[in-house]
Enzyme design. Structure first.
Site, PDB file in Angstrom:
ATOM      1  N   LYS A  90       5.860 -17.694  -1.487  1.00 60.98           N
ATOM      2  CA  LYS A  90       7.285 -17.988  -1.996  1.00 60.98           C
ATOM      3  C   LYS A  90       7.104 -19.477  -2.609  1.00 60.98           C
ATOM      4  O   LYS A  90       7.470 -19.604  -3.783  1.00 60.98           O
ATOM      5  CB  LYS A  90       8.353 -17.719  -1.195  1.00 60.98           C
ATOM      6  CG  LYS A  90       8.580 -16.165  -1.148  1.00 60.98           C
ATOM      7  CD  LYS A  90       9.885 -15.831  -0.458  1.00 60.98           C
ATOM      8  CE  LYS A  90       9.790 -14.290  -0.362  1.00 60.98           C
ATOM      9  NZ  LYS A  90       9.807 -13.954   1.152  1.00 60.98           N
TER      10      LYS A  90
ATOM     11  N   LYS B 297      -0.843   0.038  -8.246  1.00 61.65           N
ATOM     12  CA  LYS B 297       0.059   0.274  -7.074  1.00 61.65           C
ATOM     13  C   LYS B 297       1.630   0.538  -7.971  1.00 61.65           C
ATOM     14  O   LYS B 297       1.927  -0.627  -8.359  1.00 61.65           O
ATOM     15  CB  LYS B 297      -0.070  -0.694  -6.169  1.00 61.65           C
ATOM     16  CG  LYS B 297       1.015  -0.459  -5.027  1.00 61.65           C
ATOM     17  CD  LYS B 297       0.810  -1.659  -3.799  1.00 61.65           C
ATOM     18  CE  LYS B 297       1.975  -1.242  -2.888  1.00 61.65           C
ATOM     19  NZ  LYS B 297       2.768  -2.567  -2.223  1.00 61.65           N
TER      20      LYS B 297
ATOM     21  N   LYS C 174       8.326  -2.288  -7.881  1.00 56.86           N
ATOM     22  CA  LYS C 174       9.188  -2.701  -8.750  1.00 56.86           C
ATOM     23  C   LYS C 174       8.796  -3.931  -9.680  1.00 56.86           C
ATOM     24  O   LYS C 174       9.328  -3.958 -10.782  1.00 56.86           O
ATOM     25  CB  LYS C 174      10.561  -2.551  -8.296  1.00 56.86           C
ATOM     26  CG  LYS C 174      10.929  -3.810  -7.007  1.00 56.86           C
ATOM     27  CD  LYS C 174      12.269  -3.717  -6.388  1.00 56.86           C
ATOM     28  CE  LYS C 174      12.398  -4.434  -5.190  1.00 56.86           C
ATOM     29  NZ  LYS C 174      11.413  -3.894  -3.920  1.00 56.86           N
TER      30      LYS C 174
HETATM   31  P1  ADP Z   1       8.138  -3.067  -4.206  1.00 53.41           P
HETATM   32  O1  ADP Z   1       6.647  -3.257  -4.338  1.00 53.41           O
HETATM   33  O2  ADP Z   1       8.603  -1.930  -5.323  1.00 53.41           O
HETATM   34  O3  ADP Z   1       8.888  -4.468  -4.053  1.00 53.41           O
HETATM   35  P2  ADP Z   1       8.869  -3.099  -1.485  1.00 53.41           P
HETATM   36  O4  ADP Z   1       8.030  -4.316  -1.215  1.00 53.41           O
HETATM   37  O5  ADP Z   1      10.342  -3.303  -1.493  1.00 53.41           O
HETATM   38  O6  ADP Z   1       8.409  -2.467  -3.127  1.00 53.41           O
HETATM   39  O7  ADP Z   1       8.624  -1.709  -0.600  1.00 53.41           O
HETATM   40  C1  ADP Z   1       9.156  -1.661   0.723  1.00 53.41           C
HETATM   41  C2  ADP Z   1       8.069  -0.895   1.494  1.00 53.41           C
HETATM   42  O8  ADP Z   1       7.681   0.339   0.679  1.00 53.41           O
HETATM   43  C3  ADP Z   1       6.619  -1.593   1.633  1.00 53.41           C
HETATM   44  O9  ADP Z   1       6.611  -2.102   3.014  1.00 53.41           O
HETATM   45  C4  ADP Z   1       5.732  -0.540   1.538  1.00 53.41           C
HETATM   46  O10 ADP Z   1       5.511   0.120   2.872  1.00 53.41           O
HETATM   47  C5  ADP Z   1       6.433   0.628   0.939  1.00 53.41           C
HETATM   48  N1  ADP Z   1       5.735   0.605  -0.536  1.00 53.41           N
HETATM   49  C6  ADP Z   1       6.286   0.310  -1.517  1.00 53.41           C
HETATM   50  N2  ADP Z   1       5.374   0.441  -2.770  1.00 53.41           N
HETATM   51  C7  ADP Z   1       4.579   1.493  -2.195  1.00 53.41           C
HETATM   52  C8  ADP Z   1       3.352   2.254  -2.878  1.00 53.41           C
HETATM   53  N3  ADP Z   1       3.277   2.055  -4.201  1.00 53.41           N
HETATM   54  N4  ADP Z   1       2.673   2.791  -1.981  1.00 53.41           N
HETATM   55  C9  ADP Z   1       3.011   2.970  -0.689  1.00 53.41           C
HETATM   56  N5  ADP Z   1       3.879   2.288  -0.116  1.00 53.41           N
HETATM   57  C10 ADP Z   1       4.689   1.736  -0.797  1.00 53.41           C
END
Ligand code: ADP
Ligand code: TRP
Length: 318
Positions: free
Chosen positions: A111, A190, A193
């Site tokens: 960060k 991947k 968001k």
């Molecule tokens: P983002 O990448 O959308 O910000 P987060 O980091 O909030 O998602 O994700 C929370 C949890 O969801 C992560 O710890 C992970 O385990 C799971 N996750 C998020 N995106 C994926 C993905 N594309 N494939 C598998 N698991 C995912």
């Protein structure tokens, strides 16, 4: 096994969240002797500085998780801030957490490097997370790879406390979910968001349709044979199907299923798979959610309260 997991209330959930974390975590409510799932509104304050927004985000998160099958009859579900012991224990733990331990946090360093405005809460984030875990004697903490270090810090802090004040805390183990389940986004990277490539679980059907219809494809002609293994639409679609349906669909790709039709089929399967969940999402009332969260907090406090008393006795506050 005593399992605990906590979610950041960080907005719209997507297919990657569902298969990567919600589905495996939800499974513990059937198998564990104690399962707690809570929404970390106190942690969210390290980045959200708008009261109405925070209230909305955490309420949305509660609705999303309960609609997705997190079941208050099987697990203890609550908002972190409804259990004041989290913040209280966090302070006590902070007094024995070495600065060096926190300075090594990869997520904090990340960060700083990204130029995000830091604050003391962001720096001590792992201490509050340690309190979250240690209050409930959790032995298993399922997390994504990025959170493994935080659980290890909780373990280190517990060890320090036990050494200083006597056996008080169970040492938690991180259970890192296998990375096999990386869900691709509509652009083939991947799903995340931050990449703007998600297919949402809830909300407007049209937005889901638009996301699916916008999924990248290669430039094969309408009737050309397609390779399901390198096709993002198929890779997403097969998550929603059992083995035999997935293999029948793969054959259709090989026989030249046009991409437009493949996307329509994916949309239909998506609505089939998530239809019930989406209906439940609409039907959960605010009153029901408030009751669940208050009831959950009561159950959590029944565990956290006595733990806090033991801590206070150990450190000399009682
Ligand atoms: P983002 O990448 O959308 O910000 P987060 O980091 O909030 O998602 O994700 C929370 C949890 O969801 C992560 O710890 C992970 O385990 C799971 N996750 C998020 N995106 C994926 C993905 N594309 N494939 C598998 N698991 C995912
Ligand atoms: N830091 C976790 C995340 O960003 C959320 C979290 C807070 C957590 N407290 C926890 C996860 C305790 C597991 C256990 O996803």
């Amino acid at each position: 096994m005593k399992v605990l997991s906590a979610m950041q209330p960080s907005g719209t959930l997507h297919l990657g969240n569902f298969f990567g974390s919600m589905l495996p975590n939800r499974g513990y409510q059937d198998s564990a002797e104690q399962a707690l799932f809570f929404i970390v509104d106190l942690h969210a304050m390290t980045t959200v500085h708008d009261g109405n927004l925070l209230r909305q985000l955490r309420q949305d998160a509660a609705r999303d998780y309960i609609a997705a099958g997190f079941d208050p009859d099987k697990a203890i579900i609550f908002f972190q801030s409804y259990v004041p012991e989290h913040a209280e224990l966090s302070w006590i733990l902070s007094t024995l957490t070495p600065m060096g331990l926190l300075e090594r946090s990869v997520s904090y360093k990340d960060k700083v490097q990204k130029g995000i405005d830091t604050n003391a809460g962001l720096f001590t984030y792992p201490v509050l997370m340690a309190a979250d875990i240690l209050l409930y004697d959790a032995d298993t903490v399922p997390v994504g790879k990025d959170q493994k270090q935080h659980v290890e810090m909780a373990r280190d802090i517990a060890q320090k406390f036990n050494n200083a004040f006597g056996e008080t805390f169970v040492l938690p183990e991180p259970e890192v979910r296998a990375e096999v389940a990386v869900v691709p986004g509509t652009d083939g990277q991947k799903m995340s968001k931050s990449y703007n490539n998600t297919i949402p679980l809830f909300g407007d059907e049209k937005a889901i349709q638009k996301a699916i219809m916008g999924t990248v494809t290669d430039s094969k002609e309408k009737d050309d044979p397609k390779d399901p293994d390198s096709c993002v639409i198929y890779q997403i679609h097969k998550l929603l199907l059992d083995e035999s349906a997935a293999s029948a669909l793969a054959d259709e790709y090989k026989n030249g299923l046009p991409y437009g039709d493949a996307k329509k089929k994916l949309f239909e399967s998506y609505m089939d798979y998530f239809g019930e969940m989406r209906k439940k999402h609409e039907s959960l009332t605010e009153d029901y959610l408030s009751d669940v969260l208050e009831e959950g907090a009561k159950k959590a406090r029944a565990i956290a309260g006595p733990k806090m008393e033991a801590v206070k006795k150990a450190v000399g506050l009682l």
